[in-house]
Design a protein around this motif. Structure first.
Motif, mmCIF file in Angstrom:
data_model
loop_
_atom_site.group_PDB
_atom_site.id
_atom_site.type_symbol
_atom_site.label_atom_id
_atom_site.label_comp_id
_atom_site.label_asym_id
_atom_site.label_seq_id
_atom_site.Cartn_x
_atom_site.Cartn_y
_atom_site.Cartn_z
ATOM 1 N N GLY A 40 0.629 -1.164 -0.011
ATOM 2 C CA GLY A 40 -0.015 0.154 0.108
ATOM 3 C C GLY A 40 0.822 1.348 -0.112
ATOM 4 N N PHE A 41 2.127 1.225 0.174
ATOM 5 C CA PHE A 41 3.089 2.310 0.035
ATOM 6 C C PHE A 41 3.515 2.819 -1.299
ATOM 7 N N GLU A 42 3.595 3.994 -1.724
ATOM 8 C CA GLU A 42 3.993 4.361 -3.139
ATOM 9 C C GLU A 42 5.564 4.262 -3.069
ATOM 10 N N PRO A 43 6.034 4.035 -4.137
ATOM 11 C CA PRO A 43 7.765 4.088 -4.304
ATOM 12 C C PRO A 43 8.031 5.561 -4.055
ATOM 13 N N GLU A 44 9.150 5.607 -3.545
ATOM 14 C CA GLU A 44 9.725 7.034 -3.627
ATOM 15 C C GLU A 44 11.516 6.948 -3.426
ATOM 16 N N PHE A 45 11.908 7.933 -4.139
ATOM 17 C CA PHE A 45 13.378 8.327 -4.119
ATOM 18 C C PHE A 45 13.857 8.720 -2.602
ATOM 19 N N THR A 46 14.460 7.860 -1.990
ATOM 20 C CA THR A 46 15.048 8.330 -0.661
ATOM 21 C C THR A 46 16.135 9.013 -0.584
ATOM 22 N N GLU A 47 16.903 9.227 -1.496
ATOM 23 C CA GLU A 47 18.202 10.026 -1.566
ATOM 24 C C GLU A 47 18.361 11.060 -2.935
ATOM 25 N N CYS A 64 20.771 5.706 -7.793
ATOM 26 C CA CYS A 64 19.647 6.265 -7.111
ATOM 27 C C CYS A 64 19.326 5.120 -6.080
ATOM 28 N N SER A 65 18.465 5.682 -5.234
ATOM 29 C CA SER A 65 17.994 4.853 -4.067
ATOM 30 C C SER A 65 16.534 4.976 -3.930
ATOM 31 N N VAL A 66 15.795 3.809 -4.160
ATOM 32 C CA VAL A 66 14.221 3.852 -4.178
ATOM 33 C C VAL A 66 13.693 2.999 -2.736
ATOM 34 N N ALA A 67 12.792 3.335 -2.403
ATOM 35 C CA ALA A 67 12.033 2.712 -1.198
ATOM 36 C C ALA A 67 10.704 2.230 -1.583
ATOM 37 N N ASN A 68 10.097 1.244 -1.324
ATOM 38 C CA ASN A 68 8.808 0.563 -1.470
ATOM 39 C C ASN A 68 8.505 0.464 -3.012
ATOM 40 N N LEU A 69 9.417 -0.104 -3.809
ATOM 41 C CA LEU A 69 9.350 -0.171 -5.138
ATOM 42 C C LEU A 69 8.095 -1.088 -5.606
ATOM 43 N N GLY A 71 5.651 -3.523 -7.313
ATOM 44 C CA GLY A 71 5.706 -3.980 -8.759
ATOM 45 C C GLY A 71 6.178 -3.056 -9.697
ATOM 46 N N HIS A 72 6.817 -1.987 -9.354
ATOM 47 C CA HIS A 72 6.997 -0.623 -10.248
ATOM 48 C C HIS A 72 8.393 -0.981 -10.810
ATOM 49 N N LYS A 73 8.747 -0.378 -11.839
ATOM 50 C CA LYS A 73 10.015 -0.531 -12.501
ATOM 51 C C LYS A 73 10.782 0.786 -12.287
ATOM 52 N N VAL A 74 12.397 0.878 -12.493
ATOM 53 C CA VAL A 74 13.039 1.979 -12.718
ATOM 54 C C VAL A 74 13.750 2.127 -13.946
ATOM 55 N N GLY A 75 13.505 3.216 -14.724
ATOM 56 C CA GLY A 75 14.224 3.105 -16.151
ATOM 57 C C GLY A 75 15.127 4.413 -15.797
ATOM 58 N N TRP A 76 16.301 4.554 -17.025
ATOM 59 C CA TRP A 76 17.162 5.409 -17.034
ATOM 60 C C TRP A 76 17.026 5.879 -18.704
ATOM 61 N N VAL A 77 17.108 7.184 -18.592
ATOM 62 C CA VAL A 77 17.029 7.856 -19.994
ATOM 63 C C VAL A 77 18.136 8.962 -19.808
ATOM 64 N N LYS A 78 18.863 9.205 -21.060
ATOM 65 C CA LYS A 78 19.753 10.264 -21.270
ATOM 66 C C LYS A 78 19.034 11.236 -21.875
ATOM 67 N N ALA A 79 18.847 12.408 -21.090
ATOM 68 C CA ALA A 79 17.886 13.348 -21.364
ATOM 69 C C ALA A 79 18.098 14.237 -22.780
ATOM 70 N N ASP A 80 19.398 14.474 -22.911
ATOM 71 C CA ASP A 80 19.621 15.309 -24.054
ATOM 72 C C ASP A 80 19.358 14.725 -25.465
#
Length: 477
Positions: A40-47, A64-69, A71-80
């Protein structure tokens, strides 16, 4: 920081739209295979993510540091470039140097091996929540300095009294700092009219005048009026804190007509001896140097030989050696020099020198000097005493009197002349000191005979020894 935040906001808008359309199918599929319930907790970046600085060729790690992930996923994107690097543990980019790593339940890492300059830029870590959560970090790729050869010549040739400009350009990240130095470590010989772009350098105080400048910072070093003292190899050194620093040699050649300085203008040598004549020649480019005698070129031979010794990049010593000096060798000698910018010559006059004639003289008979109570024998040789005077009469070192105002009678004995009886002073000095003695001077026959008492003669003997030591010391000095 403001620029970073603005870039993050703008990037988030179009990256979010891109990711929702591009990776939603993957995220939906990923929910089926979640890492566990989120309770029931939403995932959050902790730092907060920190920026990363890496030198080219090293490995960069973005984390990066993520809590309460859940079933969610972490993705990486090069912004420019909007290029997706990875989703969860799947690498999407075709760059073989990119990988992802998951440590424990909260740490996510994007790893870029053997970093290149094009890898620099903003990177975004995203969690596929609604709305999407993200953090941004900046990867700064530093580069060691690299001097641009085509813009930095390795050699410069300039005429004397003209201006010269040395230019050195380098690239790197951060921008390199350029420093100019001489290879030999000497002063740059700059004046107040000389210019250099940039600030800083190394300065040392001179005892007179302006400070000596040993290094200058800036891409350009300009010398408004060069002279032969500016002829040297200069180092252009580029550094930016990323090792290694690099440098390039720039050789400055100053072109000028020859100048000649002779060791001695007149030389006298006894016949039969060896003699050496010398000239110092300064020229650039190197001059053609020839010895002449009475306007005739001297051919190198076993008895008349010449050589050149290099003393610097533009200075040469010409040496002419004449063995067994003869009467026919007497004359005018010239060292003549010529290059494309002019010519010069130096003259030496050589003559024969008669040897000194040495004669042997005998020591004249003694003069007896009478003190307050005793009579002491004092030997005066031809070079013993510096000065013996009686009123206005002086006995010189040659043993013969030198008259002043009044001519007093003297009685010659041998090579010396004796002063008549009376008051006399003896001023004796050499390089070790000076001493004066006053006494009564009178000649005595028989050399060392005297009617003085034995006690008086003991004192006289001591005085004789002391006087002899003084005489020998003065002769030897």
């Amino acid at each position: 920081m403001a620029q970073l935040l603005a870039s993050s906001v703008i990037t988030w808008i179009w990256i979010g739209t891109f990711c929702m359309t591009a990776i939603t199918p993957l995220i939906v599929a990923g929910r089926v295979h979640s890492d566990g319930p989120s309770l029931g907790f939403e995932p959050e970046f902790t730092e907060s993510m920190t920026n990363v600085t890496v030198a080219t060729g090293r490995d960069a790690v973005l984390s990066c540091s993520v809590a309460n992930l859940g079933g969610h996923k972490v993705g990486w994107v090069k912004a420019d470039t909007k290029a997706i690097q990875a989703i969860h543990l799947i690498v999407v980019t075709h760059n073989p140097r990119v990988s992802v790593e998951h440590i424990g339940s909260s740490q996510w890492k994007l790893i870029i091996k053997n970093v290149r300059k094009e890898d620099a830029g903003f990177y975004m870590a995203q969690i596929n929540t609604d709305p999407m959560k993200s953090q941004v970090t900046y990867l700064d790729v530093t580069e060691p300095p690299d001097i641009i050869d085509e813009r930095t010549p390795g050699e410069i040739r300039v005429r004397e009294n003209e201006a010269v400009k040395l230019t050195c350009e380098a690239r790197g990240n951060p921008a390199p700092r350029i420093t100019w130095k001489r290879e030999d470590g000497h002063d740059l010989h700059l004046t107040s009219r000389d210019e250099h772009k940039g600030a800083g350098g190394s300065f040392r105080n001179r005892s007179h005048g302006s400070p000596a400048v040993y290094s200058v910072d800036g891409e350009t070093l300009r010398i408004n009026q060069v002279s032969k003292r500016h002829m040297a190899v200069y180092y252009c050194i580029a550094s930016n804190g990323v090792p290694p620093s690099v440098s390039k040699r720039v050789a400055v050649t100053v072109l000028f007509a020859p100048t000649v300085a002779v060791d001695n203008q007149i030389v006298g040598v006894p016949l039969g001896n060896n003699v050496t004549l010398g000239c110092i020649v300064e020229s650039s480019p190197k001059s053609i140097n020839v010895w002449y005698k009475d306007d005739k070129m001297i051919a190198n031979s076993s008895r008349l030989g010449y050589e050149e010794k290099i003393e610097s990049s533009y200075r040469v010593r010409m040496i002419l050696t004449i063995a067994h000096f003869r009467k026919t060798d007497v004359g005018k000698y010239e060292c003549r020099c010529r290059n494309e910018h002019g010519e010069a010559e130096g003259t030496v006059k050589l003559h024969d020198l008669r040897p000194l004639i040495t004669t042997t003289t005998t020591t004249p008979p003694p003069i007896f000097m009478m003190g307050e109570n005793d009579i002491y024998p004092l030997i005066i040789g031809t070079t013993a005493w510096t000065l013996v005077s009686q009123r206005d009469r002086v006995l010189t070192t040659t043993g013969r009197p030198r008259h002043t105002a009044v001519d007093l009678p003297t009685r010659p004995i041998g090579d010396a002349e004796f002063l008549p009886s009376g008051s006399a002073t003896s001023n004796n000095h050499n390089r070790h000191g000076h001493d004066m003695m006053k006494a009564t001077l009178r000649p005595r026959s028989g050399g060392h005979s005297s009617s003085a008492s034995p006690t008086s003669w003991s004192g006289g003997l001591l005085f004789t020894l002391a006087a002899t030591v003084i005489v020998l010391d003065m002769v030897l000095s």
